[in-house]
Design a protein around this motif. Structure first.
Motif, PDB file in Angstrom:
ATOM      1  N   ARG A  59     -13.360 -17.031   4.127  1.00 59.62           N
ATOM      2  CA  ARG A  59     -13.680 -15.771   4.790  1.00 59.62           C
ATOM      3  C   ARG A  59     -15.137 -15.420   4.509  1.00 59.62           C
ATOM      4  N   TYR A  60     -15.853 -14.967   5.527  1.00 57.42           N
ATOM      5  CA  TYR A  60     -17.218 -14.518   5.319  1.00 57.42           C
ATOM      6  C   TYR A  60     -17.214 -13.002   5.190  1.00 57.42           C
ATOM      7  N   ARG A  61     -18.363 -12.395   4.955  1.00 50.81           N
ATOM      8  CA  ARG A  61     -18.449 -10.987   4.569  1.00 50.81           C
ATOM      9  C   ARG A  61     -17.813 -10.036   5.579  1.00 50.81           C
ATOM     10  N   THR A  62     -18.046 -10.227   6.866  1.00 49.84           N
ATOM     11  CA  THR A  62     -17.481  -9.324   7.866  1.00 49.84           C
ATOM     12  C   THR A  62     -15.962  -9.414   7.857  1.00 49.84           C
ATOM     13  N   GLN A  63     -15.430 -10.610   7.754  1.00 51.06           N
ATOM     14  CA  GLN A  63     -13.983 -10.781   7.683  1.00 51.06           C
ATOM     15  C   GLN A  63     -13.437 -10.175   6.393  1.00 51.06           C
ATOM     16  N   ALA A  64     -14.168 -10.338   5.308  1.00 48.99           N
ATOM     17  CA  ALA A  64     -13.730  -9.795   4.025  1.00 48.99           C
ATOM     18  C   ALA A  64     -13.632  -8.271   4.095  1.00 48.99           C
ATOM     19  N   ARG A  65     -14.609  -7.629   4.742  1.00 49.15           N
ATOM     20  CA  ARG A  65     -14.548  -6.169   4.879  1.00 49.15           C
ATOM     21  C   ARG A  65     -13.349  -5.746   5.720  1.00 49.15           C
ATOM     22  N   HIS A  66     -12.992  -6.526   6.718  1.00 48.13           N
ATOM     23  CA  HIS A  66     -11.809  -6.200   7.504  1.00 48.13           C
ATOM     24  C   HIS A  66     -10.545  -6.378   6.664  1.00 48.13           C
ATOM     25  N   ILE A  67     -10.504  -7.418   5.866  1.00 46.90           N
ATOM     26  CA  ILE A  67      -9.355  -7.650   4.999  1.00 46.90           C
ATOM     27  C   ILE A  67      -9.202  -6.514   3.997  1.00 46.90           C
ATOM     28  N   VAL A  68     -10.319  -5.993   3.510  1.00 55.31           N
ATOM     29  CA  VAL A  68     -10.271  -4.843   2.604  1.00 55.31           C
ATOM     30  C   VAL A  68      -9.535  -3.679   3.268  1.00 55.31           C
ATOM     31  N   SER A  69      -9.741  -3.495   4.555  1.00 59.51           N
ATOM     32  CA  SER A  69      -9.048  -2.406   5.249  1.00 59.51           C
ATOM     33  C   SER A  69      -7.571  -2.711   5.483  1.00 59.51           C
ATOM     34  N   MET A  70      -7.191  -3.978   5.460  1.00 56.71           N
ATOM     35  CA  MET A  70      -5.800  -4.366   5.678  1.00 56.71           C
ATOM     36  C   MET A  70      -4.948  -4.198   4.419  1.00 56.71           C
ATOM     37  N   VAL A  71      -5.527  -4.440   3.258  1.00 58.70           N
ATOM     38  CA  VAL A  71      -4.759  -4.506   2.011  1.00 58.70           C
ATOM     39  C   VAL A  71      -4.051  -3.193   1.666  1.00 58.70           C
ATOM     40  N   PRO A  72      -4.725  -2.032   1.694  1.00 52.37           N
ATOM     41  CA  PRO A  72      -3.993  -0.799   1.351  1.00 52.37           C
ATOM     42  C   PRO A  72      -2.788  -0.542   2.263  1.00 52.37           C
ATOM     43  N   ALA A  73      -2.916  -0.831   3.534  1.00 52.09           N
ATOM     44  CA  ALA A  73      -1.791  -0.630   4.453  1.00 52.09           C
ATOM     45  C   ALA A  73      -0.622  -1.536   4.085  1.00 52.09           C
ATOM     46  N   ILE A  74      -0.909  -2.772   3.693  1.00 52.42           N
ATOM     47  CA  ILE A  74       0.150  -3.698   3.286  1.00 52.42           C
ATOM     48  C   ILE A  74       0.834  -3.198   2.017  1.00 52.42           C
ATOM     49  N   LEU A  75       0.029  -2.719   1.066  1.00 52.84           N
ATOM     50  CA  LEU A  75       0.612  -2.223  -0.183  1.00 52.84           C
ATOM     51  C   LEU A  75       1.466  -0.982   0.058  1.00 52.84           C
ATOM     52  N   ILE A  76       1.017  -0.100   0.940  1.00 51.63           N
ATOM     53  CA  ILE A  76       1.782   1.112   1.245  1.00 51.63           C
ATOM     54  C   ILE A  76       3.109   0.737   1.903  1.00 51.63           C
ATOM     55  N   LYS A  77       3.072  -0.232   2.826  1.00 46.92           N
ATOM     56  CA  LYS A  77       4.318  -0.689   3.458  1.00 46.92           C
ATOM     57  C   LYS A  77       5.260  -1.320   2.439  1.00 46.92           C
ATOM     58  N   ALA A  78       4.693  -1.910   1.380  1.00 48.30           N
ATOM     59  CA  ALA A  78       5.511  -2.540   0.343  1.00 48.30           C
ATOM     60  C   ALA A  78       6.072  -1.519  -0.644  1.00 48.30           C
ATOM     61  N   GLY A  79       5.678  -0.248  -0.516  1.00 43.75           N
ATOM     62  CA  GLY A  79       6.247   0.789  -1.365  1.00 43.75           C
ATOM     63  C   GLY A  79       5.327   1.336  -2.442  1.00 43.75           C
ATOM     64  N   TYR A  80       4.099   0.882  -2.497  1.00 46.46           N
ATOM     65  CA  TYR A  80       3.173   1.411  -3.486  1.00 46.46           C
ATOM     66  C   TYR A  80       2.671   2.778  -3.029  1.00 46.46           C
ATOM     67  N   PRO A  81       2.418   3.676  -3.969  1.00 44.94           N
ATOM     68  CA  PRO A  81       1.905   5.003  -3.587  1.00 44.94           C
ATOM     69  C   PRO A  81       0.538   4.886  -2.918  1.00 44.94           C
ATOM     70  N   ARG A  82       0.281   5.781  -1.989  1.00 43.46           N
ATOM     71  CA  ARG A  82      -0.979   5.773  -1.235  1.00 43.46           C
ATOM     72  C   ARG A  82      -2.193   5.857  -2.163  1.00 43.46           C
ATOM     73  N   GLU A  83      -2.135   6.710  -3.176  1.00 44.59           N
ATOM     74  CA  GLU A  83      -3.280   6.879  -4.083  1.00 44.59           C
ATOM     75  C   GLU A  83      -3.573   5.593  -4.837  1.00 44.59           C
ATOM     76  N   GLN A  84      -2.522   4.935  -5.305  1.00 43.28           N
ATOM     77  CA  GLN A  84      -2.718   3.685  -6.032  1.00 43.28           C
ATOM     78  C   GLN A  84      -3.239   2.598  -5.096  1.00 43.28           C
ATOM     79  N   SER A  85      -2.719   2.553  -3.893  1.00 42.16           N
ATOM     80  CA  SER A  85      -3.143   1.528  -2.932  1.00 42.16           C
ATOM     81  C   SER A  85      -4.605   1.698  -2.551  1.00 42.16           C
ATOM     82  N   THR A  86      -5.031   2.923  -2.346  1.00 43.29           N
ATOM     83  CA  THR A  86      -6.423   3.155  -1.957  1.00 43.29           C
ATOM     84  C   THR A  86      -7.372   3.087  -3.148  1.00 43.29           C
ATOM     85  N   SER A  87      -6.849   3.153  -4.374  1.00 44.31           N
ATOM     86  CA  SER A  87      -7.730   3.064  -5.544  1.00 44.31           C
ATOM     87  C   SER A  87      -8.308   1.662  -5.717  1.00 44.31           C
TER      88      SER A  87
END
Length: 101
Positions: A59-87
């Motif tokens: 992954r290059y930098r632009t893709q990495a920044r997009h992946i950063v935006s994907m991860v909190p949503a995945i964690l929230i769907k998995a049941g992690y609290p929003r605050e912890q996911s966005t931290s």
């Protein structure tokens, strides 16, 4: 008025289509899943370890920044609290900055 509305609708449709393609990219999905595993399973988080996951998945930098935006949503769907996911976002952006363009 109709022309402006059509242009706005076209831009929104283009953005949604583009974002959907990036979310559907198998390597982006694989990389985000690996990062989620790392974030939830590690006691000591390191930007260099996350950057290594990005590079291991080619992954290059632009893709990495997009992946950063994907991860909190995945964690929230998995049941992690929003605050912890966005931290996790700041350390992931630090990792994305380490990736070559």
């Amino acid at each position: 008025m109709w022309i402006v509305g059509g242009i706005i609708l076209g831009v929104v449709a283009w953005y949604l289509l583009r974002n959907g393609k990036r979310n559907g990219d198998p390597l982006n999905r694989k990389c985000s899943a690996e990062i989620c595993e790392y974030l939830t399973g590690s006691d000591q988080l390191s930007a260099s370890d996350i950057a290594e996951i990005f590079m291991r998945n080619a992954r290059y930098r632009t893709q990495a920044r997009h992946i950063v935006s994907m991860v909190p949503a995945i964690l929230i769907k998995a049941g992690y609290p929003r605050e912890q996911s966005t931290s996790f976002v700041p350390i992931m952006y630090q990792a994305a900055a380490l990736i070559p363009e």
